[in-house]
Design an enzyme around this catalytic site. Sequence first.
Site, PDB file in Angstrom:
ATOM      1  N   CYS A 174     -17.978 -25.806  14.241  1.00  0.00           N
ATOM      2  CA  CYS A 174     -17.953 -24.759  13.447  1.00  0.00           C
ATOM      3  C   CYS A 174     -16.528 -23.953  13.589  1.00  0.00           C
ATOM      4  CB  CYS A 174     -19.148 -23.748  13.577  1.00  0.00           C
ATOM      5  SG  CYS A 174     -18.469 -22.793  15.125  1.00  0.00           S
ATOM      6  N   ASP A 201     -46.806  -1.361  11.439  1.00  0.00           N
ATOM      7  CA  ASP A 201     -47.921  -1.969  12.278  1.00  0.00           C
ATOM      8  C   ASP A 201     -47.887  -1.502  13.703  1.00  0.00           C
ATOM      9  OD1 ASP A 201     -45.493  -3.126  12.870  1.00  0.00           O
ATOM     10  OD2 ASP A 201     -46.334  -5.180  12.778  1.00  0.00           O
ATOM     11  N   CYS A 225     -15.852 -22.749  17.305  1.00  0.00           N
ATOM     12  CA  CYS A 225     -15.692 -23.816  18.152  1.00  0.00           C
ATOM     13  C   CYS A 225     -14.244 -24.731  17.873  1.00  0.00           C
ATOM     14  CB  CYS A 225     -16.787 -24.835  18.100  1.00  0.00           C
ATOM     15  SG  CYS A 225     -18.154 -23.920  18.754  1.00  0.00           S
ATOM     16  N   ASP A 248     -38.427  -4.319   8.190  1.00  0.00           N
ATOM     17  CA  ASP A 248     -39.268  -3.975   9.213  1.00  0.00           C
ATOM     18  C   ASP A 248     -39.788  -2.680   9.288  1.00  0.00           C
ATOM     19  OD1 ASP A 248     -41.095  -4.910  10.912  1.00  0.00           O
ATOM     20  OD2 ASP A 248     -40.194  -5.648  12.570  1.00  0.00           O
ATOM     21  N   CYS A 255     -19.860 -28.560  19.087  1.00  0.00           N
ATOM     22  CA  CYS A 255     -20.146 -28.141  17.703  1.00  0.00           C
ATOM     23  C   CYS A 255     -18.543 -27.966  16.944  1.00  0.00           C
ATOM     24  CB  CYS A 255     -20.562 -26.765  17.830  1.00  0.00           C
ATOM     25  SG  CYS A 255     -20.627 -25.785  16.400  1.00  0.00           S
TER      26      CYS A 255
HETATM   27 ZN   LIG Z   1     -19.558 -23.673  16.944  1.00  0.00          ZN
END
Ligand SMILES: [Zn+2]
Length: 536
Positions: A286, A121, A289, A86, A284
Amino acid sequence: MTFEVRYNDLGGRIGKLETLHGTLDTPAFIPVIHPVKQLIDINFIKKIGFKAVITNAYIAWKYYGDEAKKRGIHKIINFDDIVMTDSGGYQVLEYGEVKVKPREMAEFEIDIRTDIAVPLDKPTGYGLNYNNALENVEQTIKNVQETSNIIKNKSTNQSNESSKKIDIVWAGPVQGAEHLNLVKRSALSFDEMGFNLMALGSPVELMEAYEFATLSKIIYTLKKVIPSKPIHLFGAGHPLTIPLAVALGCDMFDSASYILYARDNRYLYSNGTTRLDGLTFFPCSCSICNSFSPKELLSLDETSRIIELAKHNLYVLKTEVNSVKNAILEGRLWEYLMSKAHCHPKLMEAVRLLKDFDNLDHGTSLFKEKAIYFNEPYDQYRPEARRFREMVTKYKPKEKFKIILYPETKIHPFYTSKEYSKLKNKFPNTEIFSYNPYLGLIPSEISDIFPASQNLTCYEYDSNSLAEQYPTFVNSLIHFLDKNKKEEIIIVANNFMKQIIYLINRKFESLKSSYNFKICNYDENFVFERLEDILK
Ligand SMILES: [Zn+2]
């Protein structure tokens, strides 16, 4: 630039975008990386499967200057896949001015060998009055024109040196926000200048206020004028924004939300965000977690907690993009989006606009392998149903045959059902139509056409406002009765049809006398003799 679309559903597409450092599979979420003080290890981002990151060229220019040109942006941020840059426009929004000219920025982005670049921009933000927004849009177009000249010069020089076909993908930064004619104006300008990717500036304020309806209108406006080229949406890092933006036709998104939310102790999950201190269990599995309980994560020192929470947030965003991709492949993006919409009124508000977006039919397959679901009245507006009803308006029943309208059975196509065989045997000189609240009237002869052949329909019979909820059915029926005034029509009316006829009689009193139909009551005691008596 090559952008190849493999699969579509609604406005959503699964595609491939070629860049200097490899192919980007879209839809893609592109995490924002800070070029100087990146807190989350970039190797982690790579390891969990993000093929592209976006970083700020303006900050890299200010901090590294010539070093960045020498080493290239990939070495600077230690990422060898796709890098998008960007330009610093966002800094304009945050801090006022930036001390760089569009020309310098363009040359810098070329020199650091970025893969996808955005010219400098001047974002409009949200809530800017029309004249000021117009000023910013005009300034952006001027900057981009300047950048475009640099790109053309550079690429002529480069093409003398190498025959490489792939070059930097430059994105036209579409500004204008809620001023839709300005969105159109900037997109058309960049299209004309030859930009092959559009990057839609979506104001942070809109996203933070969950103004998904306004966002939808902005995306729709852009897609109407740029239907095929890939679209990048700035700042979309929320599990509810992603499916909506994909369904409307965006192909790429970037955001720093994973880390910004983490700093604020906010935990992303598939339907939104929640505060870490309000969680008892992690919804979750993952690696983060699985390693901590909410309490344990809260007890970490601040930096470690932010890092671990940001990592989890990245997992959620990745899962969201994968779920959306699966939905496109299965042809169930509509169902997926509707299920998400039920999680947040603001998303539902946006989804309610879809019935007026006439460009979604184009991407929706004429045939799908899996049955589509009709769960609630709003599903009458999904493109497959819209298209089917439209087709039936052109269908001409056989002349001099009586017409029977019969409630749809659970067996699809209708002509393979027991009821159809019975009707056909008993009343050979009739033409039989089945009817479905979402699809309208279904001529038996074409009841094997998708989606009449493959759908699962939820019937509600007891609602008082049933007929009012299915205006498309009412219209289909009125159109049919109008078109076939000369024929004798017998409507075998179940409770749904009875309510529809009641509504038609009440609302269209003047038309009633010109219609030529008889009603045969259809209830649990229905026997064919009842129909026989009427047909005599
Ligand atoms: Zn997680």
